[in-house]
Write a protein that holds these residues in place. Structure first.
Motif, PDB file in Angstrom:
ATOM      1  N   ASP A 133      53.196  20.297  50.301  1.00  0.00           N
ATOM      2  CA  ASP A 133      53.734  19.167  51.058  1.00  0.00           C
ATOM      3  C   ASP A 133      55.240  19.323  51.282  1.00  0.00           C
ATOM      4  OD1 ASP A 133      51.155  18.205  51.085  1.00  0.00           O
ATOM      5  OD2 ASP A 133      51.540  16.604  49.626  1.00  0.00           O
ATOM      6  N   HIS A 134      55.949  19.786  50.275  1.00  0.00           N
ATOM      7  CA  HIS A 134      57.391  20.023  50.419  1.00  0.00           C
ATOM      8  C   HIS A 134      57.658  21.098  51.475  1.00  0.00           C
ATOM      9  CE1 HIS A 134      61.573  20.776  49.507  1.00  0.00           C
ATOM     10  NE2 HIS A 134      61.265  22.054  49.431  1.00  0.00           N
ATOM     11  N   LEU A 135      56.908  22.190  51.415  1.00  0.00           N
ATOM     12  CA  LEU A 135      57.091  23.269  52.390  1.00  0.00           C
ATOM     13  C   LEU A 135      56.820  22.789  53.811  1.00  0.00           C
ATOM     14  CD1 LEU A 135      55.420  26.240  50.480  1.00  0.00           C
ATOM     15  CD2 LEU A 135      57.871  25.786  50.768  1.00  0.00           C
ATOM     16  N   VAL A 136      55.781  21.984  53.973  1.00  0.00           N
ATOM     17  CA  VAL A 136      55.431  21.487  55.308  1.00  0.00           C
ATOM     18  C   VAL A 136      56.490  20.519  55.829  1.00  0.00           C
ATOM     19  CG1 VAL A 136      53.735  20.105  56.592  1.00  0.00           C
ATOM     20  CG2 VAL A 136      52.966  21.928  55.064  1.00  0.00           C
ATOM     21  N   ARG A 137      57.059  19.704  54.944  1.00  0.00           N
ATOM     22  CA  ARG A 137      58.143  18.808  55.381  1.00  0.00           C
ATOM     23  C   ARG A 137      59.358  19.626  55.843  1.00  0.00           C
ATOM     24  NH1 ARG A 137      56.393  15.774  51.085  1.00  0.00           N
ATOM     25  NH2 ARG A 137      58.002  16.584  49.712  1.00  0.00           N
ATOM     26  N   ALA A 138      59.646  20.693  55.111  1.00  0.00           N
ATOM     27  CA  ALA A 138      60.815  21.511  55.444  1.00  0.00           C
ATOM     28  C   ALA A 138      60.568  22.423  56.639  1.00  0.00           C
ATOM     29  CB  ALA A 138      61.218  22.349  54.229  1.00  0.00           C
ATOM     30  N   MET A 151      64.978  27.984  49.800  1.00  0.00           N
ATOM     31  CA  MET A 151      63.800  28.779  49.586  1.00  0.00           C
ATOM     32  C   MET A 151      62.903  28.764  50.822  1.00  0.00           C
ATOM     33  SD  MET A 151      60.754  28.229  46.886  1.00  0.00           S
ATOM     34  CE  MET A 151      59.491  27.455  47.826  1.00  0.00           C
ATOM     35  N   THR A 152      62.770  27.638  51.484  1.00  0.00           N
ATOM     36  CA  THR A 152      61.854  27.572  52.625  1.00  0.00           C
ATOM     37  C   THR A 152      62.327  28.440  53.781  1.00  0.00           C
ATOM     38  OG1 THR A 152      62.924  25.587  53.481  1.00  0.00           O
ATOM     39  CG2 THR A 152      61.004  25.272  52.058  1.00  0.00           C
ATOM     40  N   ALA A 153      63.610  28.663  53.899  1.00  0.00           N
ATOM     41  CA  ALA A 153      64.124  29.498  54.980  1.00  0.00           C
ATOM     42  C   ALA A 153      63.674  30.945  54.825  1.00  0.00           C
ATOM     43  CB  ALA A 153      65.643  29.424  55.026  1.00  0.00           C
ATOM     44  N   GLU A 154      63.355  31.358  53.607  1.00  0.00           N
ATOM     45  CA  GLU A 154      62.931  32.730  53.343  1.00  0.00           C
ATOM     46  C   GLU A 154      61.474  32.985  53.716  1.00  0.00           C
ATOM     47  OE1 GLU A 154      63.815  33.427  49.248  1.00  0.00           O
ATOM     48  OE2 GLU A 154      65.921  32.963  49.517  1.00  0.00           O
ATOM     49  N   LEU A 155      60.700  31.943  53.953  1.00  0.00           N
ATOM     50  CA  LEU A 155      59.296  32.129  54.304  1.00  0.00           C
ATOM     51  C   LEU A 155      59.192  32.634  55.733  1.00  0.00           C
ATOM     52  CD1 LEU A 155      57.792  28.930  52.685  1.00  0.00           C
ATOM     53  CD2 LEU A 155      57.584  31.277  51.871  1.00  0.00           C
ATOM     54  N   PRO A 156      58.310  33.599  55.959  1.00  0.00           N
ATOM     55  CA  PRO A 156      58.189  34.156  57.300  1.00  0.00           C
ATOM     56  C   PRO A 156      57.544  33.168  58.267  1.00  0.00           C
ATOM     57  CG  PRO A 156      56.454  35.006  55.908  1.00  0.00           C
ATOM     58  CD  PRO A 156      57.367  34.201  55.022  1.00  0.00           C
ATOM     59  N   ALA A 157      57.845  33.341  59.532  1.00  0.00           N
ATOM     60  CA  ALA A 157      57.284  32.464  60.564  1.00  0.00           C
ATOM     61  C   ALA A 157      55.820  32.791  60.828  1.00  0.00           C
ATOM     62  CB  ALA A 157      58.090  32.586  61.848  1.00  0.00           C
ATOM     63  N   GLN A 158      55.373  33.999  60.467  1.00  0.00           N
ATOM     64  CA  GLN A 158      53.988  34.397  60.671  1.00  0.00           C
ATOM     65  C   GLN A 158      53.428  34.937  59.361  1.00  0.00           C
ATOM     66  OE1 GLN A 158      54.048  37.236  63.842  1.00  0.00           O
ATOM     67  NE2 GLN A 158      54.274  35.674  65.400  1.00  0.00           N
ATOM     68  N   GLY A 159      52.113  34.855  59.220  1.00  0.00           N
ATOM     69  CA  GLY A 159      51.449  35.337  58.021  1.00  0.00           C
ATOM     70  C   GLY A 159      50.790  34.192  57.278  1.00  0.00           C
ATOM     71  N   ARG A 160      50.128  34.520  56.191  1.00  0.00           N
ATOM     72  CA  ARG A 160      49.440  33.544  55.361  1.00  0.00           C
ATOM     73  C   ARG A 160      50.279  33.258  54.124  1.00  0.00           C
ATOM     74  NH1 ARG A 160      46.618  30.474  57.601  1.00  0.00           N
ATOM     75  NH2 ARG A 160      45.727  29.897  55.634  1.00  0.00           N
ATOM     76  N   ILE A 161      50.299  32.010  53.719  1.00  0.00           N
ATOM     77  CA  ILE A 161      51.031  31.594  52.527  1.00  0.00           C
ATOM     78  C   ILE A 161      50.046  30.897  51.600  1.00  0.00           C
ATOM     79  CG2 ILE A 161      52.901  30.162  51.628  1.00  0.00           C
ATOM     80  CD1 ILE A 161      54.137  30.401  54.507  1.00  0.00           C
ATOM     81  N   THR A 162      49.948  31.396  50.389  1.00  0.00           N
ATOM     82  CA  THR A 162      49.087  30.770  49.395  1.00  0.00           C
ATOM     83  C   THR A 162      49.958  30.131  48.333  1.00  0.00           C
ATOM     84  OG1 THR A 162      47.376  32.433  49.756  1.00  0.00           O
ATOM     85  CG2 THR A 162      47.228  31.141  47.722  1.00  0.00           C
TER      86      THR A 162
END
Length: 89
Positions: free
Chosen positions: A39-44, A1-12
């Motif tokens: 915290d999980h997203l930041v670790r990944a 799932m974390t790989a799908e998050l964009p490198a730029q933009g805001r995440i809430t």
């Protein structure tokens, strides 16, 4: 799932609860849920740390009625919203 998050933009990352129990406890649970996911997203993906904000709303924003165990379970969740930055002109 974390790989799908964009490198730029805001995440809430928004934590939610059902309507059982006192509001202060639900607010704390909602924040704990959202913080755990953040915290999980930041670790990944450490590079996303500055883009992630945490939002918590206990008795709010229900996905299902709270009158059944299944409905209450659906309301205990975390939602992730991604806001993409507009391309420069």
């Amino acid at each position: 799932m974390t790989a799908e998050l964009p490198a730029q933009g805001r995440i809430t990352v928004a934590g939610r609860t059902d309507d059982a129990g006192p509001a202060p406890i639900n607010d704390a649970l909602a924040k704990a849920r959202a913080t755990t996911v953040r915290d999980h997203l930041v670790r990944a993906r450490p590079e996303l740390e500055s883009a992630i904000t945490v939002e918590a709303a206990g008795k709010c924003c229900f996905a299902a009625p709270n009158d059944t165990p299944a409905g209450r379970a659906r309301n205990r969740r975390v939602e992730i919203a991604v806001g993409h930055q507009a391309a420069p002109p």
